[in-house]
Design a protein around this motif. Structure first.
Motif, PDB file in Angstrom:
ATOM      1  N   ALA A   1       0.891  -1.165   0.000  1.00 32.90           N
ATOM      2  CA  ALA A   1       0.000   0.000   0.000  1.00 32.90           C
ATOM      3  C   ALA A   1       0.929   1.215   0.000  1.00 32.90           C
ATOM      4  O   ALA A   1       1.314   1.734   1.044  1.00 32.90           O
ATOM      5  CB  ALA A   1      -0.892  -0.028   1.227  1.00 32.90           C
ATOM      6  N   VAL A   2       1.338   1.592  -1.196  1.00 33.21           N
ATOM      7  CA  VAL A   2       2.309   2.691  -1.347  1.00 33.21           C
ATOM      8  C   VAL A   2       1.555   4.005  -1.169  1.00 33.21           C
ATOM      9  O   VAL A   2       0.468   4.185  -1.727  1.00 33.21           O
ATOM     10  CB  VAL A   2       2.937   2.663  -2.761  1.00 33.21           C
ATOM     11  N   ALA A   3       2.171   4.932  -0.420  1.00 26.61           N
ATOM     12  CA  ALA A   3       1.538   6.247  -0.246  1.00 26.61           C
ATOM     13  C   ALA A   3       1.379   6.913  -1.605  1.00 26.61           C
ATOM     14  O   ALA A   3       2.292   6.879  -2.433  1.00 26.61           O
ATOM     15  CB  ALA A   3       2.401   7.109   0.654  1.00 26.61           C
ATOM     16  N   ASP A   4       0.217   7.474  -1.852  1.00 23.46           N
ATOM     17  CA  ASP A   4       0.009   8.203  -3.111  1.00 23.46           C
ATOM     18  C   ASP A   4       0.572   9.606  -3.014  1.00 23.46           C
ATOM     19  O   ASP A   4       0.894  10.224  -4.020  1.00 23.46           O
ATOM     20  CB  ASP A   4      -1.490   8.260  -3.438  1.00 23.46           C
TER      21      ASP A   4
ATOM     22  N   VAL B   1       1.863  -7.664 -11.890  1.00 22.19           N
ATOM     23  CA  VAL B   1       0.591  -7.886 -11.192  1.00 22.19           C
ATOM     24  C   VAL B   1       0.369  -6.759 -10.190  1.00 22.19           C
ATOM     25  O   VAL B   1       1.197  -6.533  -9.311  1.00 22.19           O
ATOM     26  CB  VAL B   1       0.617  -9.233 -10.431  1.00 22.19           C
ATOM     27  N   GLY B   2      -0.744  -6.047 -10.346  1.00 20.43           N
ATOM     28  CA  GLY B   2      -1.063  -4.977  -9.405  1.00 20.43           C
ATOM     29  C   GLY B   2      -2.140  -5.432  -8.442  1.00 20.43           C
ATOM     30  O   GLY B   2      -2.783  -6.470  -8.629  1.00 20.43           O
ATOM     31  N   PHE B   3      -2.331  -4.663  -7.392  1.00 22.61           N
ATOM     32  CA  PHE B   3      -3.462  -4.836  -6.484  1.00 22.61           C
ATOM     33  C   PHE B   3      -4.326  -3.591  -6.602  1.00 22.61           C
ATOM     34  O   PHE B   3      -3.845  -2.525  -7.000  1.00 22.61           O
ATOM     35  CB  PHE B   3      -2.971  -4.997  -5.039  1.00 22.61           C
ATOM     36  N   ALA B   4      -5.577  -3.717  -6.276  1.00 24.74           N
ATOM     37  CA  ALA B   4      -6.445  -2.549  -6.174  1.00 24.74           C
ATOM     38  C   ALA B   4      -7.192  -2.672  -4.856  1.00 24.74           C
ATOM     39  O   ALA B   4      -7.850  -3.683  -4.615  1.00 24.74           O
ATOM     40  CB  ALA B   4      -7.422  -2.493  -7.342  1.00 24.74           C
ATOM     41  N   ALA B   5      -7.032  -1.675  -4.005  1.00 27.39           N
ATOM     42  CA  ALA B   5      -7.730  -1.659  -2.715  1.00 27.39           C
ATOM     43  C   ALA B   5      -8.808  -0.596  -2.810  1.00 27.39           C
ATOM     44  O   ALA B   5      -8.498   0.578  -2.961  1.00 27.39           O
ATOM     45  CB  ALA B   5      -6.739  -1.321  -1.602  1.00 27.39           C
TER      46      ALA B   5
ATOM     47  N   ASN C   1      -8.100 -17.651   4.494  1.00 25.44           N
ATOM     48  CA  ASN C   1      -6.968 -17.023   5.172  1.00 25.44           C
ATOM     49  C   ASN C   1      -5.909 -16.618   4.142  1.00 25.44           C
ATOM     50  O   ASN C   1      -5.826 -17.184   3.050  1.00 25.44           O
ATOM     51  CB  ASN C   1      -6.426 -17.887   6.324  1.00 25.44           C
ATOM     52  N   LYS C   2      -5.107 -15.614   4.508  1.00 24.84           N
ATOM     53  CA  LYS C   2      -4.214 -15.013   3.515  1.00 24.84           C
ATOM     54  C   LYS C   2      -3.144 -15.986   3.020  1.00 24.84           C
ATOM     55  O   LYS C   2      -2.691 -15.874   1.877  1.00 24.84           O
ATOM     56  CB  LYS C   2      -3.596 -13.720   4.076  1.00 24.84           C
ATOM     57  N   THR C   3      -2.776 -16.962   3.850  1.00 25.85           N
ATOM     58  CA  THR C   3      -1.777 -17.955   3.412  1.00 25.85           C
ATOM     59  C   THR C   3      -2.334 -18.760   2.242  1.00 25.85           C
ATOM     60  O   THR C   3      -1.686 -18.929   1.205  1.00 25.85           O
ATOM     61  CB  THR C   3      -1.451 -18.924   4.581  1.00 25.85           C
TER      62      THR C   3
HETATM   63  O1  PMT Z   1      -1.033  -5.520   4.208  1.00 24.00           O
HETATM   64  P1  PMT Z   1      -2.364  -6.138   4.671  1.00 24.00           P
HETATM   65  O2  PMT Z   1      -2.807  -5.580   6.003  1.00 24.00           O
HETATM   66  O3  PMT Z   1      -2.348  -7.647   4.648  1.00 24.00           O
HETATM   67  O4  PMT Z   1      -3.509  -5.668   3.641  1.00 24.00           O
HETATM   68  C1  PMT Z   1      -3.455  -6.099   2.310  1.00 24.00           C
HETATM   69  C2  PMT Z   1      -3.769  -4.959   1.332  1.00 24.00           C
HETATM   70  C3  PMT Z   1      -5.219  -4.540   1.504  1.00 24.00           C
HETATM   71  C4  PMT Z   1      -2.835  -3.775   1.591  1.00 24.00           C
HETATM   72  C5  PMT Z   1      -3.476  -5.511  -0.108  1.00 24.00           C
HETATM   73  O5  PMT Z   1      -4.293  -6.633  -0.360  1.00 24.00           O
HETATM   74  C6  PMT Z   1      -3.700  -4.452  -1.173  1.00 24.00           C
HETATM   75  O6  PMT Z   1      -4.791  -4.196  -1.638  1.00 24.00           O
HETATM   76  N1  PMT Z   1      -2.574  -3.797  -1.598  1.00 24.00           N
HETATM   77  C7  PMT Z   1      -2.623  -2.650  -2.529  1.00 24.00           C
HETATM   78  C8  PMT Z   1      -2.960  -1.392  -1.765  1.00 24.00           C
HETATM   79  C9  PMT Z   1      -2.983  -0.172  -2.675  1.00 24.00           C
HETATM   80  O7  PMT Z   1      -2.155   0.698  -2.519  1.00 24.00           O
HETATM   81  O8  PMT Z   1      -3.902  -0.202  -3.617  1.00 24.00           O
HETATM   82  P2  PMT Z   1      -4.173   1.019  -4.662  1.00 24.00           P
HETATM   83  O9  PMT Z   1      -5.445   0.646  -5.322  1.00 24.00           O
HETATM   84  O10 PMT Z   1      -4.105   2.325  -3.942  1.00 24.00           O
HETATM   85  O11 PMT Z   1      -2.948   0.936  -5.637  1.00 24.00           O
HETATM   86  C10 PMT Z   1      -3.003   0.207  -6.862  1.00 24.00           C
HETATM   87  C11 PMT Z   1      -1.685  -0.440  -7.163  1.00 24.00           C
HETATM   88  O12 PMT Z   1      -0.697   0.576  -7.454  1.00 24.00           O
HETATM   89  C12 PMT Z   1      -1.109  -1.292  -6.051  1.00 24.00           C
HETATM   90  O13 PMT Z   1      -0.556  -2.464  -6.645  1.00 24.00           O
HETATM   91  C13 PMT Z   1      -0.005  -0.434  -5.437  1.00 24.00           C
HETATM   92  O14 PMT Z   1       1.069  -1.237  -4.915  1.00 24.00           O
HETATM   93  C14 PMT Z   1       0.458   0.370  -6.671  1.00 24.00           C
HETATM   94  N2  PMT Z   1       1.032   1.696  -6.353  1.00 24.00           N
HETATM   95  C15 PMT Z   1       0.271   2.681  -5.811  1.00 24.00           C
HETATM   96  C16 PMT Z   1       0.832   3.933  -5.606  1.00 24.00           C
HETATM   97  C17 PMT Z   1       2.184   4.168  -5.939  1.00 24.00           C
HETATM   98  N3  PMT Z   1       2.759   5.321  -5.734  1.00 24.00           N
HETATM   99  N4  PMT Z   1       2.900   3.164  -6.489  1.00 24.00           N
HETATM  100  C18 PMT Z   1       2.363   1.950  -6.694  1.00 24.00           C
HETATM  101  O15 PMT Z   1       3.043   1.036  -7.175  1.00 24.00           O
END
Ligand code: PMT
Length: 383
Positions: A257-260, A302-306, A361-363
């Protein structure tokens, strides 16, 4: 196709226990190794010797086994399993598992395993349709368990209706789970995990609720899958650290979860609280994920979206806008899953498809996601 999985078969006490013998035979025929755990009442229906002969392994019935070197037979069995299959599953074992009771070996194993779990119920039709049984089954599904059957038909007790255990051949077909081991053998995976911390002054920082659990679970699953994992821990330096390594990697997974935004200026001394209000100017940070996907020799990215709303729409937007190979979307700010929880659920999207990974579970979830990454990575590199 034989895939040599380790199947832990739990047999509970119902007349369908005799069908589990055929199940063992079929699983072994297709190359799986089977170890059988029986509840005490199951042993009233079929002798453990039957399963011992068919599986080629001794049958486990006791929770505490003094024969085991560390008296931790259940933990050893749980670690061994690629899949836990409970067939037949009585209303009683379903109730115990769904509520986390662990008063015998099989119910304890349900809690101890981190592999996919399949349950094939078998019981009288009235017991199956009872509200409490249906609630327990729904709970298990919510925990990520796959329920196979039951079927409708004539029952041993003379009733007709839903409650017959599915046929062994059908159950075999449903066990799609593959062992995560070696699916990424020889590949290098770079995974970012946890929150970043953006300093305001020497004592304060801006951060978020990420605990790193999801990212660390993925790193462990990738290690189990045979990949080399490079750990990156830093906050503001994450961009430099990732960009220095990304080109040499096969797969990049951005779980962090990178700071925006981060403070424009880091005050050299602790800010004093004289003013009744204060302003901190924030600058947008560099998007690490987008930068990795833009590299000439970019890894499978592979990205995540929270998200707190419009999960699919926002995830699809990020997938296309950042030109990712795959995105794993999760809800955050809800009662279950997301930040700092032991469990999570993911909706995974790629350009030509999608897959839902239920709450677990996350594992376990991490292993499912790593398997999916391996599948998509292989497809991309063979087409
Ligand atoms: O760490 P836990 O407590 O187990 O929780 C897991 C989680 C909820 C943090 C995880 O599953 C998750 O969703 N991680 C991504 C969190 C996030 O920052 O999501 P986003 O939708 O804001 O960002 C989208 C993608 O861009 C992410 O892959 C992030 O890593 C990436 N990013 C965002 C900002 C930035 N400056 N650089 C990036 O690379």
């Amino acid at each position: 196709m034989a895939i040599n999985r380790h199947i832990l078969l739990g047999v509970s006490g119902g007349i369908a226990a005799y069908k589990a013998a055929e199940l063992v035979r079929l699983l072994r025929k297709q190359g799986d190794e089977v170890r059988v755990v029986m509840t005490e009442s199951a042993t009233q229906f079929v002798s453990p010797l039957t399963f011992q002969a068919l599986s080629g392994n001794s049958v486990h019935t006791e929770l505490l086994n003094a024969q085991e070197e560390n008296a931790m037979g259940h933990i050893n069995l749980a670690r061994w399993a690629d899949v836990l299959l409970i067939a037949p599953a009585t209303a009683n074992i379903i109730a115990k598992c769904s509520h986390g009771l662990a008063d015998d070996l099989l119910s304890t194993l349900y809690l101890a395993v981190s592999c996919p779990v399949y349950i094939a119920p078998a019981m009288n039709q009235a017991m199956w349709s009872k509200t409490v049984t249906q609630e327990n089954v729904a709970k298990l599904k919510g925990q990520g368990v796959t329920i196979i059957g039951p079927e409708s038909g004539e029952q041993a007790c003379g009733d007709t209706g839903f409650g017959r255990m599915s046929e062994p051949a059908f159950i075999c077909e449903q066990l799609v789970a593959k062992p995560v081991e070696r699916c990424l053998q020889g590949l290098t995976v770079l995974i970012s995990a946890g929150p970043t911390r953006e300093p305001i002054d020497p004592v304060r920082y801006i951060t978020n609720r990420s605990s790193g659990k999801m990212g660390y679970a993925l790193a462990h699953a990738a290690l189990k899958a045979g990949a080399t994992v490079i750990y990156v821990e830093t906050a503001a330096e994450m961009y430099e650290a990732v960009m220095a390594k990304a080109s040499g990697c096969d797969i990049y997974i951005g779980t962090a979860a990178v700071a925006d935004y981060s403070p424009d200026v880091i005050q050299p001394q602790k800010i004093k609280k004289h003013a009744s209000q204060t302003t901190i100017i924030l600058q947008k940070t560099k998007d690490i994920l987008a930068a990795v996907a833009k590299l000439d020799s970019c890894p499978f990215t592979v990205g995540f979206a929270a998200e707190t709303e419009n999960l699919e729409a926002y995830a699809q937007h990020k997938l296309h806008e950042k030109n990712l190979d795959m995105i794993a979307a999760n809800w955050v700010g809800r009662e279950q899953g997301g930040f700092d929880s032991e469990q999570n659920a993911l909706q995974v999207f790629w350009k030509t498809g999608q897959k839902n990974l239920a709450m677990m579970n996350k594992t376990q979830l991490a292993e499912q996601l790593i398997l999916l990454c391996a599948e998509r990575f292989n497809e991309k590199n063979t087409t």
